[in-house]
Design an enzyme around this catalytic site. Structure first.
Site, PDB file in Angstrom:
ATOM      1  CB  THR A  94      78.124 -39.167  43.232  1.00 22.10           C
ATOM      2  OG1 THR A  94      78.542 -38.901  44.402  1.00 22.10           O
ATOM      3  CG2 THR A  94      78.204 -40.822  42.924  1.00 22.10           C
ATOM      4  CD  GLU A 109      76.298 -43.558  42.116  1.00 17.30           C
ATOM      5  OE1 GLU A 109      75.956 -43.052  41.238  1.00 17.30           O
ATOM      6  OE2 GLU A 109      76.347 -42.813  43.125  1.00 17.30           O
ATOM      7  CE  LYS A 138      58.800 -38.116  50.088  1.00 15.65           C
ATOM      8  NZ  LYS A 138      59.918 -37.402  50.245  1.00 15.65           N
ATOM      9  CD1 TRP A 191      53.643 -41.376  48.397  1.00 17.14           C
ATOM     10  CD2 TRP A 191      55.531 -41.018  47.845  1.00 17.14           C
ATOM     11  NE1 TRP A 191      54.015 -41.839  49.452  1.00 17.14           N
ATOM     12  CE2 TRP A 191      55.554 -41.937  49.122  1.00 17.14           C
ATOM     13  CE3 TRP A 191      57.068 -40.702  47.438  1.00 17.14           C
ATOM     14  CZ2 TRP A 191      56.534 -42.356  49.971  1.00 17.14           C
ATOM     15  CZ3 TRP A 191      58.077 -41.151  48.265  1.00 17.14           C
ATOM     16  CH2 TRP A 191      57.849 -41.895  49.592  1.00 17.14           C
TER      17      TRP A 191
HETATM   18  P1  AMP Z   1      74.483 -38.233  37.811  1.00 16.99           P
HETATM   19  O1  AMP Z   1      75.240 -39.424  38.483  1.00 16.99           O
HETATM   20  O2  AMP Z   1      75.056 -37.067  38.166  1.00 16.99           O
HETATM   21  O3  AMP Z   1      74.356 -38.478  36.262  1.00 16.99           O
HETATM   22  O4  AMP Z   1      73.064 -38.521  38.292  1.00 16.99           O
HETATM   23  C1  AMP Z   1      72.130 -39.654  37.988  1.00 16.99           C
HETATM   24  C2  AMP Z   1      70.951 -39.280  38.363  1.00 16.99           C
HETATM   25  O5  AMP Z   1      70.182 -38.458  37.335  1.00 16.99           O
HETATM   26  C3  AMP Z   1      69.621 -40.326  38.096  1.00 16.99           C
HETATM   27  O6  AMP Z   1      69.824 -41.249  39.327  1.00 16.99           O
HETATM   28  C4  AMP Z   1      68.686 -39.783  37.915  1.00 16.99           C
HETATM   29  O7  AMP Z   1      67.909 -39.379  38.992  1.00 16.99           O
HETATM   30  C5  AMP Z   1      68.894 -38.713  36.914  1.00 16.99           C
HETATM   31  N1  AMP Z   1      68.754 -38.799  35.491  1.00 16.99           N
HETATM   32  C6  AMP Z   1      69.713 -39.534  34.684  1.00 16.99           C
HETATM   33  N2  AMP Z   1      69.051 -39.738  33.508  1.00 16.99           N
HETATM   34  C7  AMP Z   1      67.990 -39.499  33.468  1.00 16.99           C
HETATM   35  C8  AMP Z   1      66.578 -39.349  32.723  1.00 16.99           C
HETATM   36  N3  AMP Z   1      66.995 -39.676  31.443  1.00 16.99           N
HETATM   37  N4  AMP Z   1      65.445 -39.260  33.118  1.00 16.99           N
HETATM   38  C9  AMP Z   1      65.353 -38.689  34.615  1.00 16.99           C
HETATM   39  N5  AMP Z   1      66.294 -38.713  35.552  1.00 16.99           N
HETATM   40  C10 AMP Z   1      67.815 -38.910  35.052  1.00 16.99           C
END
Ligand code: AMP
Length: 541
Positions: free
Chosen positions: A183, A328, A437, A442
């Protein structure tokens, strides 16, 4: 009473075999320098078998981790199938990580062999002393450059030449590991996510559904999302399963490269993060390309601003498919397609819905839980943390002691704060850590960013929390102005734009103009870096 159907193991090998038998003539194209390299599925799949043989000769065994440090191209695709189908575990490394994190990840995963693109050799050479688990390096090209310090080191093409044409693929169990990614978003060390054959198989079927990406044999698909970012969102596996023509951009990721590739190869579907598509949009304002072959531009990884969706669709007739997911989750969780009866809504309402992250795809279950642990109502107003479960959702991190904070009663805690409306459309309000915050309220940084980016003179905007003596935190907007308007936009103008849309309490206390929003290793806005820069920022009284 049990069902009486075959308990076939859901592994990648029959999907590769399907492609070999059914689609030998389909094409895989990689951009290499100014030209293109063209291959048929037949050629590539024959090389997959040889590669597996070569890996076996190198001593790779079932369960061993094989790392890649490479761009999106046909050799990387060969590894995508050779490694898992021989029973080993593919581990694409993020090219943009700092050296200490790369070294940590390779050691943590215990990678035994590392494949590296020739253009990236210097990075791996300087890291090599730290990569103690790696027993062999393979340069993904014709030959090993004479001056390399890597040892032992082989050339990809030499290995293939020395391998036989057939490989006796082993019978694998569906729950065996096929691939892993780390991640990017966590604080502390990155965490390892291990995908099984079964999870990738089912996720590939998921990507083929019309109501998700609808990937099909008829598409020409260009994955721009890097193959190290959640396995290019799982798309190469689905594409080969279906016999889809593939176009790989290699290291050529500038908006002009992408526009030219779409135009020349008549790409029908492509996928990447919003920052990339904002760049393309900006280019299309100045230069003309025929992108009419595109039936969909998949945007995920961060929120697709409504203004971006609108500009692509209204001005350029390019349909945007907005999706949400996570490393994940293999990664696809929700996709923002409208229901049939929502197509009757006025266009602006439709756009509002499509800027949400959408409905969970079949296979993914969702709930959102408030701070007291109660499930929130699906009313589009209450918000809580999104939790998910399903066959392609993580059940635990690889060799990590931090599981307790991420799982609850069989659900995975995403760390995303959301609302869910009566139609089941999820809207990401923010990452938990990005919410501002302010005096018990929020404030969604994402709502503000979307509104600022809707201003015609703004290229990009990121909103962060800055400490405040009275309110605890207040929002600060960091804004990148479009080059044509560099001296022609004022703070007052942007603040007025926001006052028209938000309650006073929500409007940022100040705006700073910056040259570019820093990016994370997967190309998203790096708010952690911005927060560090503006930690001591003095907001106006
Ligand atoms: P990653 O594992 O690096 O792909 O990051 C995942 C995170 O990216 C998610 O938990 C979200 O916070 C953000 N994310 C992914 N897709 C979107 C989306 N379409 N809109 C807003 N946030 C997103």
């Amino acid at each position: 009473m049990h069902g009486q159907m075959m308990d076939s193991q859901l592994t990648l090998t029959p999907l590769l075999e399907r492609a070999r038998r059914l689609f030998p003539k389909k094409e895989i194209v990689t951009k290499a320098g100014p030209g293109l390299k063209r291959f048929t599925y037949e050629q590539v799949i024959a090389r997959v078998a040889k590669l597996a043989g070569a890996l076996e000769k190198l001593g790779v065994r079932r369960g061993d981790r094989v790392a890649t440090f490479a761009w999106n191209d046909e050799r990387h695709l060969e590894l995508y199938f050779a490694v898992p189908c021989m029973g080993a575990v593919l581990h694409p490394l993020n090219l943009r990580l700092p050296p200490d994190q790369l070294a940590y990840i390779v050691a943590h995963a215990g990678d035994r062999v590392l494949f590296v693109d020739p253009t990236l050799l210097p990075v791996i050479e300087s890291l090599a002393p730290l990569l103690k688990s790696v027993e062999a390096f393979v340069v993904m090209g014709e030959k090993v450059p004479g001056e390399t310090t890597l040892k032992p080191v082989y050339a990809y093409e030499d290995l293939l030449q020395g391998a036989g044409p057939e490989f006796p693929w082993p019978r694998l169990e569906e729950n065996e590991a096929a691939a892993m990614c780390y991640t990017s978003g966590t604080t502390g060390h990155p965490k390892g996510v291990v995908y099984s054959h079964r999870s990738i198989y089912l996720h590939s079927l998921g990507l083929s559904m019309m109501d998700s990406f609808g990937l099909s044999e008829k598409d020409v698909f260009m994955p721009v999302v890097p193959m190290f970012h959640v396995l290019a969102w799982g798309t190469p596996f689905a594409a080969v399963m279906l016999g889809t023509n593939l176009v790989f951009p290699g290291p050529h990721l500038q908006p002009r490269d992408l526009a030219e590739l779409i135009q020349a190869e008549k790409v029908t579907l492509t996928a990447g993060v919003p920052t990339l598509w904002l760049g393309l949009l900006n280019l299309l304002e100045k230069e003309h390309y025929d992108l009419s072959s595109l039936r969909g531009l998949i945007v995920g990884g961060a929120a697709a601003p409504r203004s971006m969706i609108e500009a692509f669709e209204r001005k350029h007739r390019i349909n945007v498919i907005h999706a949400w997911g996570m490393t994940e989750m293999s990664p696809v969780g929700t996709v923002s397609h409208l229901k049939s009866y929502q197509l009757e809504l006025p266009e602006s309402e439709q756009l509002g819905l499509r800027a949400k992250q959408g409905m969970p795809v079949p296979g993914v279950e969702i709930r959102a839980v408030d701070e007291s642990g109660r499930e929130i109502p699906w009313d589009g107003k209450a918000f809580g943390e999104l939790q998910v479960r399903g066959p392609w959702v993580i059940s635990s991190y690889y060799n990590d002691e931090r599981d307790a904070e991420s799982f609850l009663d069989g659900w995975f805690r995403t760390g995303d704060v959301v609302t869910i409306d009566v139609e089941g459309f999820v809207q990401i309000v923010d990452r938990t850590k990005d919410l501002v915050k302010s005096g018990g309220e929020w404030i969604s940084s994402q709502d503000l960013e979307n509104a600022i980016m809707a201003h015609p003179k703004v290229l990009e905007a990121a909103v962060i929390a800055v400490p405040h003596p009275k309110w605890q935190e207040r929002p600060l907007a960091c804004v990148v102005v479009k080059p044509d308007f560099k001296d022609g936009v004022t703070k007052a103008e942007l603040l007025e734009h926001l006052h028209q849309r938000f309650d006073r309490m929500y409007v940022p206390d100040d705006i700073v103009f910056i040259d570019a929003v820093p990016r994370t290793s997967v190309g998203k806005f790096d708010k952690k870096a911005l927060r560090a820069t503006y930690r001591d920022y003095q907001l106006p009284e």
